[in-house]
Design an enzyme around this catalytic site. Structure first.
Site, PDB file in Angstrom:
ATOM      1  N   HIS A 173       0.859  -1.089  -0.127  1.00  0.00           N
ATOM      2  CA  HIS A 173       0.069   0.060  -0.258  1.00  0.00           C
ATOM      3  C   HIS A 173       0.755   1.165  -0.023  1.00  0.00           C
ATOM      4  O   HIS A 173       0.411   2.401   0.169  1.00  0.00           O
ATOM      5  CB  HIS A 173      -0.785   0.122   1.262  1.00  0.00           C
ATOM      6  CG  HIS A 173      -1.855  -1.298   1.329  1.00  0.00           C
ATOM      7  ND1 HIS A 173      -1.514  -2.378   1.870  1.00  0.00           N
ATOM      8  CD2 HIS A 173      -3.107  -1.233   0.607  1.00  0.00           C
ATOM      9  CE1 HIS A 173      -2.362  -3.331   1.783  1.00  0.00           C
ATOM     10  NE2 HIS A 173      -3.301  -2.602   0.988  1.00  0.00           N
ATOM     11  N   HIS A 215      -5.061   0.856  -2.904  1.00  0.00           N
ATOM     12  CA  HIS A 215      -6.183   1.102  -3.910  1.00  0.00           C
ATOM     13  C   HIS A 215      -5.812   2.404  -4.773  1.00  0.00           C
ATOM     14  O   HIS A 215      -5.748   3.454  -4.071  1.00  0.00           O
ATOM     15  CB  HIS A 215      -7.503   0.796  -3.742  1.00  0.00           C
ATOM     16  CG  HIS A 215      -7.938   1.681  -2.567  1.00  0.00           C
ATOM     17  ND1 HIS A 215      -7.787   1.492  -1.148  1.00  0.00           N
ATOM     18  CD2 HIS A 215      -8.987   2.726  -2.584  1.00  0.00           C
ATOM     19  CE1 HIS A 215      -8.492   2.311  -0.467  1.00  0.00           C
ATOM     20  NE2 HIS A 215      -9.085   3.106  -1.266  1.00  0.00           N
ATOM     21  N   GLY A 273     -10.628   0.303  -8.166  1.00  0.00           N
ATOM     22  CA  GLY A 273     -11.405   1.138  -9.085  1.00  0.00           C
ATOM     23  C   GLY A 273     -10.927   1.219 -10.397  1.00  0.00           C
ATOM     24  O   GLY A 273     -11.397   2.134 -11.036  1.00  0.00           O
ATOM     25  N   MET A 302     -11.475  -6.598  -9.849  1.00  0.00           N
ATOM     26  CA  MET A 302     -12.246  -7.372  -9.093  1.00  0.00           C
ATOM     27  C   MET A 302     -13.684  -7.172  -9.657  1.00  0.00           C
ATOM     28  O   MET A 302     -14.139  -7.955 -10.390  1.00  0.00           O
ATOM     29  CB  MET A 302     -12.340  -7.065  -7.599  1.00  0.00           C
ATOM     30  CG  MET A 302     -10.968  -7.402  -6.828  1.00  0.00           C
ATOM     31  SD  MET A 302     -10.608  -7.048  -5.291  1.00  0.00           S
ATOM     32  CE  MET A 302     -11.892  -8.131  -4.524  1.00  0.00           C
ATOM     33  N   SER A 303     -14.442  -6.083  -9.095  1.00  0.00           N
ATOM     34  CA  SER A 303     -15.840  -5.998  -9.452  1.00  0.00           C
ATOM     35  C   SER A 303     -15.898  -5.695 -10.939  1.00  0.00           C
ATOM     36  O   SER A 303     -17.014  -5.852 -11.457  1.00  0.00           O
ATOM     37  CB  SER A 303     -16.362  -5.107  -8.533  1.00  0.00           C
ATOM     38  OG  SER A 303     -15.993  -3.828  -8.468  1.00  0.00           O
TER      39      SER A 303
END
Length: 219
Positions: A105, A125, A159, A179-180
């Protein structure tokens, strides 16, 4: 690890079976598929990995999150190590043949991962992410700093989709993780294809995607 890679990471909204089915349908448009389910047992993860392999996903694409034992038992290509996992140096002693990723991170954590012998870093992220509610995004400037300071390939996560993948790659990232953006899409195949085109910088190229809806996969 070549620039322009796409890593598909299992999110928390699909079962192991649903993810295995989705991965089988989109694997031709991604480079690596991460099997990630913290609540699953080693036996369940191994069964899911074998199901994915039997569906035609090459072992070279399969990455297991955290569980070195499952990665070895399934003959996956690698393991993704988190902050709670073994250090890459220790993991390398146990499994010298696995490709080792380390989730980081910050640039400092990425530098440490390199010193520990990781093969690449998963950094994020970058943008606001539904999987990290309430946590501020790091942004492109910190991504660029991490890339500059880390000698390892840096895979960006958080994102990222077709609309912003290009600017992520412009910061020097070796690829992106999603991911999403794929797992939560109404048409995962079309989403994966769009992300591939965005990363490659080849808009409009027809890869002949097979249309498979999320509802069909969830059945």
């Amino acid at each position: 690890m070549a620039k322009g890679e796409i890593h598909l990471i299992m999110g928390g909204k699909l079962s192991l079976l649903q993810f295995a089915r989705l991965a089988a349908n989109v694997h031709e448009w991604v480079d690596y598929i991460h099997l990630r389910e913290k609540s699953a047992t080693a036996r369940e993860l191994l069964a899911a990995a074998k199901d994915m392999l039997s569906s035609g996903i090459p072992a070279a694409q399969l990455v297991i999150n955290d569980r070195i034992d499952v990665a070895l038992a399934s003959e996956a290509s690698g393991v993704q190590l988190g902050w709670h996992s073994l250090d890459p140096a220790v993991a390398r002693l146990l499994a010298p043949g696995l490709r080792l990723g380390r989730s980081v991170h910050s640039a400092a954590e990425a530098e440490e991962a390199a010193m520990q012998g990781a093969d690449y870093c998963l950094y994020g992220h970058v943008y606001p992410s539904a999987s990290k509610p309430g946590q501020p995004a790091h942004g492109l400037a910190l991504l660029a700093e991490t890339v500059r300071r880390c000698p390892l390939p840096v895979i960006a996560i958080g994102g990222i989709g077709p609309g912003n993948a290009g600017e992520v790659m412009q910061q020097g990232a070796a690829g992106i993780a999603v991911m999403s953006g794929i797992c939560g899409a109404g048409d995962p195949c079309s989403a994966a294809r769009a992300i591939r085109l965005a990363v490659q910088g080849a808009p409009g190229r027809d890869l002949g995607a097979k249309e498979v809806t999320f509802d069909e996969i969830a059945d």
